[in-house]
Scaffold this active site. Structure first.
Site, PDB file in Angstrom:
ATOM      1  N   ALA A   1      20.375 -76.146 -30.059  1.00  0.00           N
ATOM      2  CA  ALA A   1      19.812 -75.766 -31.349  1.00  0.00           C
ATOM      3  C   ALA A   1      18.369 -76.226 -31.380  1.00  0.00           C
ATOM      4  O   ALA A   1      17.911 -76.966 -30.510  1.00  0.00           O
ATOM      5  CB  ALA A   1      20.599 -76.393 -32.498  1.00  0.00           C
ATOM      6  N   MET A   2      17.635 -75.785 -32.412  1.00  0.00           N
ATOM      7  CA  MET A   2      16.218 -76.114 -32.518  1.00  0.00           C
ATOM      8  C   MET A   2      15.863 -76.403 -33.964  1.00  0.00           C
ATOM      9  O   MET A   2      16.221 -75.638 -34.863  1.00  0.00           O
ATOM     10  CB  MET A   2      15.373 -74.948 -31.978  1.00  0.00           C
ATOM     11  CG  MET A   2      13.881 -75.172 -32.073  1.00  0.00           C
ATOM     12  SD  MET A   2      13.382 -76.628 -31.150  1.00  0.00           S
ATOM     13  CE  MET A   2      11.941 -77.117 -32.096  1.00  0.00           C
ATOM     14  N   GLU A   3      15.127 -77.496 -34.170  1.00  0.00           N
ATOM     15  CA  GLU A   3      14.875 -78.030 -35.509  1.00  0.00           C
ATOM     16  C   GLU A   3      13.661 -77.445 -36.208  1.00  0.00           C
ATOM     17  O   GLU A   3      13.062 -78.106 -37.071  1.00  0.00           O
ATOM     18  CB  GLU A   3      14.721 -79.558 -35.423  1.00  0.00           C
ATOM     19  CG  GLU A   3      13.428 -80.041 -34.746  1.00  0.00           C
ATOM     20  CD  GLU A   3      13.558 -80.285 -33.255  1.00  0.00           C
ATOM     21  OE1 GLU A   3      12.711 -80.988 -32.689  1.00  0.00           O
ATOM     22  OE2 GLU A   3      14.521 -79.756 -32.648  1.00  0.00           O
ATOM     23  N   ASN A   4      13.274 -76.203 -35.897  1.00  0.00           N
ATOM     24  CA  ASN A   4      12.119 -75.594 -36.543  1.00  0.00           C
ATOM     25  C   ASN A   4      12.116 -75.898 -38.044  1.00  0.00           C
ATOM     26  O   ASN A   4      13.138 -75.788 -38.712  1.00  0.00           O
ATOM     27  CB  ASN A   4      12.146 -74.070 -36.371  1.00  0.00           C
ATOM     28  CG  ASN A   4      12.543 -73.668 -34.975  1.00  0.00           C
ATOM     29  OD1 ASN A   4      11.849 -73.931 -34.018  1.00  0.00           O
ATOM     30  ND2 ASN A   4      13.702 -73.038 -34.873  1.00  0.00           N
TER      31      ASN A   4
ATOM     32  N   GLU B   1      19.981 -81.727 -35.850  1.00  0.00           N
ATOM     33  CA  GLU B   1      18.814 -80.898 -36.180  1.00  0.00           C
ATOM     34  C   GLU B   1      18.308 -81.180 -37.591  1.00  0.00           C
ATOM     35  O   GLU B   1      17.097 -81.165 -37.839  1.00  0.00           O
ATOM     36  CB  GLU B   1      19.150 -79.412 -36.018  1.00  0.00           C
ATOM     37  CG  GLU B   1      19.687 -79.020 -34.652  1.00  0.00           C
ATOM     38  CD  GLU B   1      18.831 -79.502 -33.484  1.00  0.00           C
ATOM     39  OE1 GLU B   1      17.597 -79.620 -33.631  1.00  0.00           O
ATOM     40  OE2 GLU B   1      19.403 -79.774 -32.410  1.00  0.00           O
TER      41      GLU B   1
ATOM     42  N   GLU C   1      13.779 -87.427 -29.715  1.00  0.00           N
ATOM     43  CA  GLU C   1      15.130 -87.071 -29.284  1.00  0.00           C
ATOM     44  C   GLU C   1      16.043 -88.287 -29.142  1.00  0.00           C
ATOM     45  O   GLU C   1      17.194 -88.260 -29.581  1.00  0.00           O
ATOM     46  CB  GLU C   1      15.083 -86.275 -27.977  1.00  0.00           C
ATOM     47  CG  GLU C   1      14.396 -84.917 -28.111  1.00  0.00           C
ATOM     48  CD  GLU C   1      15.072 -83.993 -29.116  1.00  0.00           C
ATOM     49  OE1 GLU C   1      16.192 -84.291 -29.569  1.00  0.00           O
ATOM     50  OE2 GLU C   1      14.454 -82.963 -29.455  1.00  0.00           O
TER      51      GLU C   1
END
Length: 878
Positions: free
Chosen positions: A270-273, A306, A328
């Site tokens: 996943a990506m925390e944009n 995230e 991270e």
């Protein structure tokens, strides 16, 4: 071979950016094959710049330039230089802010690397971490350039009815030709790696969250229409995470809207944009009949991870990519805390340590070893590693142990207050901990710069009520670090009396039942007084440091700790050490050609576990687990994959034979249909009864075959169904082929369940597995362009099936090298991760070494090799 050797980037060469970009205005005219991007950049010279150059260099890859202007004036070809990776404007104003406008075209459909803007099924989406934004437009693509983004998306309304980006929606409307537009504005400055957009035919599930200060936050999870009924758990997990972060860290969400989008094609989890998280479907979609208990737990953990990044990563971000563990490692520690609080802290800790020791310790011991803050890289995507994430989390956990919960919270409060809106370093994090607590952590900082797994050797001496522990620390040499300095290692310990009760002792003038001592020297003595008898020592409680512990214990002492240690981790660890000791004795017997015999100490220890009426059933299931074959191999000087498997299976069969009645009784006691129920008791019952089922099927008897098949046919939840199918597949059950076909027919439209079907066959220990894996490559459901599917088959076989991947004939090695070379042109990130299967080649016998290095050389000599794959393969060979 490669056209040119890629350049190495070094931490020591870091310099501040010459220019900063304060505002970014983006306009996208979206199309699958020809997306037009217009970028307006408000630029100024960085007052901290160390360069006198008048040129501005922007990063960009795979972009077609349409036009560029400076302060409204179009630039001619002689005003700039364009290369494959950069756009350099030769002369820009240095004494005032200026505006750069760029138009370029990109082809999302052709972007199989899944970096930048790409097509996933019929959906357009982005992945910009670490350096994907340069595949969208030319930019200062580095994390210490923080900008405020305004984004306008224009697209065909039928094909892309949903248009999403970061921040808050500020406008929308219709255009001629069936098109429409939506504009978004993010009020917070962020690095471009946190930019995101998504466009597609999506449905959404909505909810809301009221913050501790009374603000109402809209929550939306976007998925394809057929997945709407699988979002409930993810939504509740998000709300749980938001509340937990407020209660535990005092951190409140800052936008009015929080969105999650689930996509099929994604290189990561996943990506925390900022405000628009893009997730692999694996970590969003769940329904009791399609997702296991572990899936449910992982979804909650990743959703939490995230979300927690909103502060530990977004509001305070990394100065450069060498500081990746700053966000991270810290955030993994936070999501581990969250998951432990939400489930079983004991089970969560054991699962995390088990994975660390099986996989990260192997990384530390191989040619790819690096500190949690690396000194150099060729391709930053290769440093999204277990070392940066999991060992980084352990380093943060040690700070928590040394400072205590209250002290750690004080350090976090100061860190967020001091650095909100900044791009900072690991040093800044440790400095906040020091300043908030009035402590000095100079030696502790070595954890950030030294690679490798430290080894602690412990000797004990008891005399007249005084126990002396002598602890020596060392660390094996790693690439570029032949000599290691002593680290600051917190060791949590306690003692047990002969009757199993805690033994009180005096340490530094205080009486206690547990203490944490700080090892700071290469050799150090710790003295504990006022003991009435020689105790049994319980060391490294809770796995208080990521080290290998060596202390002489006989099987009876390990069995005693397994029965009585009050520390849940060390009780489990004693069992693992007991089983490992027995397995390594059996391996020696196998290698010497001796007859194998069962150990009664282990049998009686497991009998006691099965008779235990403890409330945490998930923990009891873990106590019944045997060490992973990969973990066992990591403890051998030369890995003997066949002997490890034979010895471990002998132990499993011996326990199943001796304790068959007990396993049947516990299975029957806990076998009930609780589909849809995910409280700790229901989850624990499933784990415990399925652990028993696994042992019973080792007997290879008709009644155990029938037991597994019956559970498979009648299961109404995925946990029980996949556990039963695993038992069938890893046996000679005559219904195996029919069960596999039945499972596929039932779930062929559920991609994540089909992934489980592939993985189950790829990790099977039965003799026909490699032929099965080869045939599955031709299966209609297999797709090399889908990372989840590649991981479920190629990754599972090469990383989780040592017996067959390391077959003596080298077929497994050739298979993996062929897949890496194929993936290299499709998706270099995934290809590079697959190369990791070869990294430990030095640990094997000379024949296997020769076979693996031959395949590594074949990979390195491949034409047009990506720098992702080149770095991993060449370092593995070096």
């Amino acid at each position: 071979m490669r056209d040119a050797t890629p350049q190495t980037v070094y931490l020591k060469d870091y310099t501040p950016p010459d220019y900063l970009i304060d505002q970014v205005e983006l306009v996208f005219e979206l199309d699958e094959q020809r997306t037009l991007v217009r970028a307006g950049l408000d630029v100024r010279r960085n007052p901290d710049s160390r360069s006198a150059s008048e040129a501005l260099t922007l990063f960009g890859e795979e972009l077609l330039l349409v036009g560029i202007s400076l302060d409204g004036q179009a630039l001619a070809a002689g005003d700039y230089t364009l290369s494959d990776e950069a756009l350099t404007i030769h002369r820009v104003p240095g004494d005032r802010p200026f505006r750069i406008d760029i138009e370029n075209i990109i082809d999302p459909q052709a972007n199989t690397a899944l970096e930048g803007l790409y097509l996933s099924s019929s959906m357009l989406c982005t992945q910009c971490e670490a350096q994907g934004f340069r595949k969208i437009t030319w930019f200062l693509d580095r994390p210490d350039v923080m900008s405020r983004f305004t984004t306008k998306l224009i697209a065909d309304k039928t094909q892309y009815p949903v248009l999403l980006s970061n921040g808050n929606k500020i406008g929308a409307g219709n255009l001629d030709g069936g098109r429409h537009w939506v504009a978004w504005q993010d009020p917070f400055a962020k690095p471009c790696y946190l930019f995101a957009l998504v466009a597609g035919q999506l449905e959404y599930v909505a909810d809301e969250f009221t913050t501790v200060s009374g603000r109402r936050i809209a929550l939306e999870i976007f998925v394809e229409a057929h997945n709407v009924d699988k979002c409930g758990h993810a939504m509740q997990s998000l709300k749980n995470a938001m509340r937990w972060d407020e209660e535990t860290y005092g951190l409140e969400y800052d936008l009015d809207l929080y969105m999650i989008v689930a996509v099929d094609h994604f290189n990561m989890g996943a990506m925390e944009n900022k405000g628009l998280n893009v997730f692999n479907t694996k970590f969003v979609l769940a329904r009791p009949d399609t997702a296991t208990d572990s899936d449910y737990e992982h979804i909650e953990g990743v959703i939490g991870h995230e979300y927690f990044h909103n502060w530990s990563g977004n509001r305070v971000t990394c100065r450069d990519w060498f500081q990746l563990s700053l966000k991270e490692g810290f955030t993994v520690f936070r999501d581990q805390q969250f998951s432990g609080d939400r489930s079983s802290p004991a089970v969560k800790r054991i699962e995390d340590v088990n994975m660390l020791r099986t996989r990260q310790f192997a990384e530390d011991a191989g040619p790819l070893a690096h500190p949690i803050r690396p000194e150099a890289y060729i391709e930053i995507n290769n440093f999204y590693t277990l070392t940066v994430y999991e060992k980084g989390a352990e380093v943060v956990r040690m700070l928590h142990t040394l400072l205590g919960a209250a002290g750690f919270r004080q350090g976090c409060d100061l860190y967020f207050k001091r650095h909100d809106g900044q791009a900072v370093t690991c040093e800044d994090f440790v400095k906040a901990m020091e300043d908030a607590n009035g402590v000095e952590l100079t030696q502790f900082r070595r954890w950030y710069s030294q690679a490798g797994t430290p080894v602690l050797e412990v000797e004990q001496a008891f005399d007249a009520g005084r126990l002396t522990l002598t602890v020596k620390q060392s660390c094996p040499p790693t690439p570029n670090q032949p000599e290691k300095l002593p680290l600051h290692v917190p060791i949590k310990l306690g003692f047990l009396a002969a009757d199993g009760s805690p033994a009180r002792f005096q340490y530094r003038g205080e009486f206690c039942e547990e203490a944490t001592v700080s090892l700071t020297e290469a050799e150090q003595r710790f003295v504990f007084e006022s003991l009435t008898e020689k105790p049994i020592v319980s060391l490294l409680r809770g796995f208080s440091a990521p080290v290998t512990l060596k202390i002489d214990r006989d099987p009876e002492e390990l069995a005693f700790l397994l029965s009585y240690d009050s520390d849940t981790f060390n009780r489990w660890e004693a069992g693992q050490q007991l089983v490992s000791r027995i397995i390594f004795g059996l391996i020696a017997d196998i290698q010497a050609g001796r007859t194998l015999t069962a150990n009664p100490v282990l049998t009686e220890a497991f009998r006691a576990i099965l008779a235990d009426a403890g409330a945490d059933l998930s923990y009891r299931a873990l106590l019944l687990s045997l060490p992973d074959e990969g973990y066992l191999g990591g403890q051998m000087a030369v890995v003997d994959v066949e002997a490890i498997h034979q010895a471990r299976e002998f132990v499993r069969l011996s326990l199943a034979t001796a304790l068959s009645a007990e396993f049947q009784r516990v299975y029957a006691e806990h076998h009930q249909d609780e589909s849809g129920c995910f409280d700790a008791s229901a989850v624990g019952r499933r784990r415990l009864k399925n652990a028993c089922l696994s042992y019973l099927t080792a007997l290879e008897k008709p009644d155990s075959y029938a037991l597994a098949e019956t559970q498979f046919r009648s299961a109404r939840n995925m946990t029980d169904q996949i556990a039963a199918l695993s038992a069938v597949v890893n046996s000679r059950n005559p219904t195996k082929a029919d069960c596999l076909d039945s499972f596929y027919r039932q779930w062929q439209r559920e991609a994540l369940v089909v992934d489980k079907w592939f993985t189950l066959q790829a990790t099977c220990h039965m003799p026909e597995t490699f032929a099965t894996v080869q045939s599955l490559m031709q299966h209609p459901a297999f797709d090399m362009k889908t990372p989840n599917r590649v991981r479920s088959l190629v990754g599972a076989f090469s990383q989780s099936n040592p017996l067959h991947f390391h077959a003596r004939n080298g077929d497994g090695y050739r298979f993996l090298a062929d897949r890496v070379i194929e993936l290299n042109t499709l998706n270099p990130q995934i290809a590079a991760r697959m190369v990791g299967g070869f990294a430990q080649w030095r640990r094997y016998d000379t024949d296997r070494q020769a076979l693996m290095t031959r395949e590594l050389r074949r990979i390195v000599e491949t034409e047009h090799l990506s720098k992702d794959v080149y770095e991993i393969a060449s370092k593995s060979l070096a």
